[in-house]
Design a protein around this motif. Structure first.
Motif, PDB file in Angstrom:
ATOM      1  N   GLY A 161       0.805  -1.203   0.000  1.00  0.00           N
ATOM      2  CA  GLY A 161       0.000   0.000   0.000  1.00  0.00           C
ATOM      3  C   GLY A 161       0.835   1.248   0.000  1.00  0.00           C
ATOM      4  N   VAL A 162       0.142   2.382  -0.027  1.00  0.00           N
ATOM      5  CA  VAL A 162       0.790   3.683   0.040  1.00  0.00           C
ATOM      6  C   VAL A 162       0.238   4.452   1.225  1.00  0.00           C
ATOM      7  N   GLY A 163       1.093   5.330   1.764  1.00  0.00           N
ATOM      8  CA  GLY A 163       0.699   6.174   2.881  1.00  0.00           C
ATOM      9  C   GLY A 163       0.952   7.629   2.559  1.00  0.00           C
ATOM     10  N   PRO A 164       0.010   8.292   1.877  1.00  0.00           N
ATOM     11  CA  PRO A 164       0.233   9.690   1.488  1.00  0.00           C
ATOM     12  C   PRO A 164      -0.239  10.678   2.563  1.00  0.00           C
ATOM     13  N   ASN A 165       0.326  11.888   2.517  1.00  0.00           N
ATOM     14  CA  ASN A 165      -0.284  12.975   3.282  1.00  0.00           C
ATOM     15  C   ASN A 165      -1.550  13.401   2.562  1.00  0.00           C
ATOM     16  N   TYR A 166      -2.515  13.899   3.330  1.00  0.00           N
ATOM     17  CA  TYR A 166      -3.754  14.412   2.753  1.00  0.00           C
ATOM     18  C   TYR A 166      -3.644  15.906   2.485  1.00  0.00           C
ATOM     19  N   LEU A 167      -2.961  16.625   3.379  1.00  0.00           N
ATOM     20  CA  LEU A 167      -2.907  18.077   3.302  1.00  0.00           C
ATOM     21  C   LEU A 167      -1.470  18.570   3.234  1.00  0.00           C
ATOM     22  N   TYR A 168      -1.303  19.716   2.612  1.00  0.00           N
ATOM     23  CA  TYR A 168      -0.073  20.480   2.729  1.00  0.00           C
ATOM     24  C   TYR A 168      -0.480  21.918   3.020  1.00  0.00           C
ATOM     25  N   GLU A 169      -0.078  22.410   4.189  1.00  0.00           N
ATOM     26  CA  GLU A 169      -0.453  23.747   4.656  1.00  0.00           C
ATOM     27  C   GLU A 169      -1.958  23.976   4.527  1.00  0.00           C
ATOM     28  N   GLY A 170      -2.718  22.956   4.953  1.00  0.00           N
ATOM     29  CA  GLY A 170      -4.165  23.075   5.021  1.00  0.00           C
ATOM     30  C   GLY A 170      -4.908  22.795   3.733  1.00  0.00           C
ATOM     31  N   GLU A 171      -4.193  22.586   2.631  1.00  0.00           N
ATOM     32  CA  GLU A 171      -4.836  22.357   1.348  1.00  0.00           C
ATOM     33  C   GLU A 171      -4.660  20.897   0.917  1.00  0.00           C
ATOM     34  N   PRO A 172      -5.716  20.264   0.390  1.00  0.00           N
ATOM     35  CA  PRO A 172      -5.609  18.859  -0.023  1.00  0.00           C
ATOM     36  C   PRO A 172      -4.594  18.667  -1.151  1.00  0.00           C
ATOM     37  N   VAL A 173      -3.852  17.576  -1.065  1.00  0.00           N
ATOM     38  CA  VAL A 173      -2.916  17.232  -2.134  1.00  0.00           C
ATOM     39  C   VAL A 173      -3.316  15.932  -2.836  1.00  0.00           C
ATOM     40  N   ILE A 174      -4.244  15.188  -2.247  1.00  0.00           N
ATOM     41  CA  ILE A 174      -4.811  14.010  -2.916  1.00  0.00           C
ATOM     42  C   ILE A 174      -6.326  14.131  -2.897  1.00  0.00           C
ATOM     43  N   ASP A 175      -6.975  13.349  -3.743  1.00  0.00           N
ATOM     44  CA  ASP A 175      -8.432  13.366  -3.796  1.00  0.00           C
ATOM     45  C   ASP A 175      -8.954  11.938  -3.930  1.00  0.00           C
ATOM     46  N   ALA A 176     -10.260  11.814  -4.097  1.00  0.00           N
ATOM     47  CA  ALA A 176     -10.879  10.494  -4.194  1.00  0.00           C
ATOM     48  C   ALA A 176     -10.344   9.714  -5.391  1.00  0.00           C
ATOM     49  N   ARG A 177     -10.019  10.407  -6.478  1.00  0.00           N
ATOM     50  CA  ARG A 177      -9.503   9.722  -7.663  1.00  0.00           C
ATOM     51  C   ARG A 177      -8.178   9.032  -7.365  1.00  0.00           C
ATOM     52  N   PHE A 178      -7.326   9.686  -6.604  1.00  0.00           N
ATOM     53  CA  PHE A 178      -6.046   9.095  -6.224  1.00  0.00           C
ATOM     54  C   PHE A 178      -6.267   7.771  -5.491  1.00  0.00           C
ATOM     55  N   ILE A 179      -7.202   7.778  -4.564  1.00  0.00           N
ATOM     56  CA  ILE A 179      -7.481   6.574  -3.785  1.00  0.00           C
ATOM     57  C   ILE A 179      -8.063   5.479  -4.671  1.00  0.00           C
ATOM     58  N   GLU A 180      -8.973   5.846  -5.553  1.00  0.00           N
ATOM     59  CA  GLU A 180      -9.563   4.870  -6.474  1.00  0.00           C
ATOM     60  C   GLU A 180      -8.501   4.254  -7.372  1.00  0.00           C
ATOM     61  N   GLN A 181      -7.571   5.071  -7.849  1.00  0.00           N
ATOM     62  CA  GLN A 181      -6.527   4.569  -8.745  1.00  0.00           C
ATOM     63  C   GLN A 181      -5.573   3.638  -7.995  1.00  0.00           C
ATOM     64  N   ALA A 182      -5.243   3.986  -6.762  1.00  0.00           N
ATOM     65  CA  ALA A 182      -4.399   3.090  -5.957  1.00  0.00           C
ATOM     66  C   ALA A 182      -5.094   1.755  -5.755  1.00  0.00           C
ATOM     67  N   HIS A 183      -6.378   1.799  -5.423  1.00  0.00           N
ATOM     68  CA  HIS A 183      -7.136   0.561  -5.231  1.00  0.00           C
ATOM     69  C   HIS A 183      -7.193  -0.258  -6.516  1.00  0.00           C
ATOM     70  N   ALA A 184      -7.332   0.403  -7.634  1.00  0.00           N
ATOM     71  CA  ALA A 184      -7.384  -0.300  -8.918  1.00  0.00           C
ATOM     72  C   ALA A 184      -6.090  -1.040  -9.207  1.00  0.00           C
ATOM     73  N   ASN A 185      -5.015  -0.596  -8.549  1.00  0.00           N
ATOM     74  CA  ASN A 185      -3.713  -1.256  -8.707  1.00  0.00           C
ATOM     75  C   ASN A 185      -3.357  -2.107  -7.495  1.00  0.00           C
ATOM     76  N   ASP A 186      -4.401  -2.523  -6.770  1.00  0.00           N
ATOM     77  CA  ASP A 186      -4.269  -3.454  -5.638  1.00  0.00           C
ATOM     78  C   ASP A 186      -3.386  -2.922  -4.521  1.00  0.00           C
ATOM     79  N   LEU A 187      -3.455  -1.622  -4.271  1.00  0.00           N
ATOM     80  CA  LEU A 187      -2.715  -1.010  -3.180  1.00  0.00           C
ATOM     81  C   LEU A 187      -3.661  -0.453  -2.131  1.00  0.00           C
ATOM     82  N   LEU A 188      -3.351  -0.716  -0.872  1.00  0.00           N
ATOM     83  CA  LEU A 188      -4.061  -0.084   0.224  1.00  0.00           C
ATOM     84  C   LEU A 188      -3.678   1.390   0.295  1.00  0.00           C
ATOM     85  N   VAL A 189      -4.541   2.195   0.930  1.00  0.00           N
ATOM     86  CA  VAL A 189      -4.228   3.611   1.135  1.00  0.00           C
ATOM     87  C   VAL A 189      -4.444   3.950   2.608  1.00  0.00           C
TER      88      VAL A 189
END
Length: 314
Positions: free
Chosen positions: A248-276
């Motif tokens: 799996g991957v362990g990303p940060n969600y925010l940088y200085e209060g602003e999102p850096v990942i979104d739902a699409r990122f999580i869906e794409q990771a899952h599509a490649n058999d990776l936990l988030v």
């Protein structure tokens, strides 16, 4: 999905022993159970319940377990005499009354430090006089206290400073049967560190940590160590390269209060058999948003808050 180590399978074949089979089967079942459990949502206590007590101390760990955390998260450095020590920073100033680098001090010197008083000063709303007695802990200390009754989420910190860290860690985990009992996940920002651990024992679930922040132009997001391109440009091939060694991957969600990942990122990771597993989320509204996006786990300093959010969702 990883299988039993080839060396273990070969040993059984050579010995032809039936007495070992039940034990080996139980270990395989435990590993499989852990991987099944990882498909469900995991509450990861970031440095213990570090919002309420000094991080990486008995106070923080015990509180996290009492709050029902699924994993205790530990950051691991090495002392000058080669002991595995639970501390986040490479230096001592922030969380102890010591000075200098962790790696420059022997374990006895590290054990003499006050690792709790800083918390009372930084967080008076949660201060406790007992915290002034808190000591730094070794990985041995933690395992001796909790054994296989707890699951550990261990980060290899600054592995370039400790070339022997991976081997020492895997050897310890194997000696304590924590891999075989399905009691450990290892994480790192260092791709090389995770790949070495994977080579040492492919049964250990691994999480590739990611840190996204603006690059030199101040706008385009970059991953700190270059493991992936920006979330906007990440491809299936990028995720598959991680899936070659990690679970799996362990990303940060925010940088200085602003999102850096979104739902699409999580869906794409899952599509490649990776936990988030996303870090470090302490706000309930953000917890709810990430749960809605389908993350598989959250790191938090406040495990009770996350448990409350999960109870709301049931």
């Amino acid at each position: 999905m990883s299988t039993l180590r080839p060396a273990l399978s070969s040993m059984l074949a050579l010995l032809g022993s039936t007495t070992l089979l039940p034990s080996m089967a139980a270990q395989a079942d435990a590993l499989e159970q852990q991987r099944q459990d990882l498909q469900n949502f995991q509450v990861i206590a970031h440095r213990g319940a570090s919002g309420y007590a000094p991080e990486h101390t008995w106070y923080a760990y015990d509180k996290a377990l009492a709050m029902g955390a699924d994993y205790l998260e530990l950051d691991i450095h090495m002392s000058a005499d080669g002991r595995l020590v639970a501390i986040h920073d490479t230096t001592l100033e922030r969380t102890t009354d010591g000075h200098g680098s962790v790696k420059e001090h022997s374990l006895d010197e590290l054990k003499a430090l006050d690792a709790g008083s800083w918390f009372n000063q930084a967080h008076p709303e949660y201060a406790d006089d007992a915290y002034a007695d808190a000591k730094l802990l070794t990985l041995d200390d933690v395992i001796d206290r909790y054994g296989q009754d707890v699951r550990y989420y261990i980060e290899t910190k600054s592995p370039k400073d400790y070339p022997e860290l991976q081997d020492a860690l895997v050897s310890k985990l194997e000696a304590e049967d924590l891999v075989q009992s399905g009691a450990v996940v290892v994480q790192s920002f260092s791709q090389a560190s995770l790949q070495e651990i994977h080579d040492l024992n492919p049964d250990i679930p691994l999480i590739q940590l990611l840190w996204y922040s603006p690059g030199e132009d101040g706008k385009t997001l970059e991953e700190w160590t270059g493991v992936t391109p920006s979330p906007a440009n990440i491809t299936d091939a990028d995720f598959q390269a991680i899936a070659d060694y990690a679970d799996g991957v362990g990303p940060n969600y925010l940088y200085e209060g602003e999102p850096v990942i979104d739902a699409r990122f999580i869906e794409q990771a899952h599509a490649n058999d990776l936990l988030v597993h996303v870090y470090t989320i302490n706000d309930k509204d953000r917890m709810r948003r990430l749960l809605d996006w389908g993350v598989d786990g959250l790191f938090t300093n406040f495990p009770d808050r996350l448990k409350d959010v999960l109870a709301e969702a049931e």
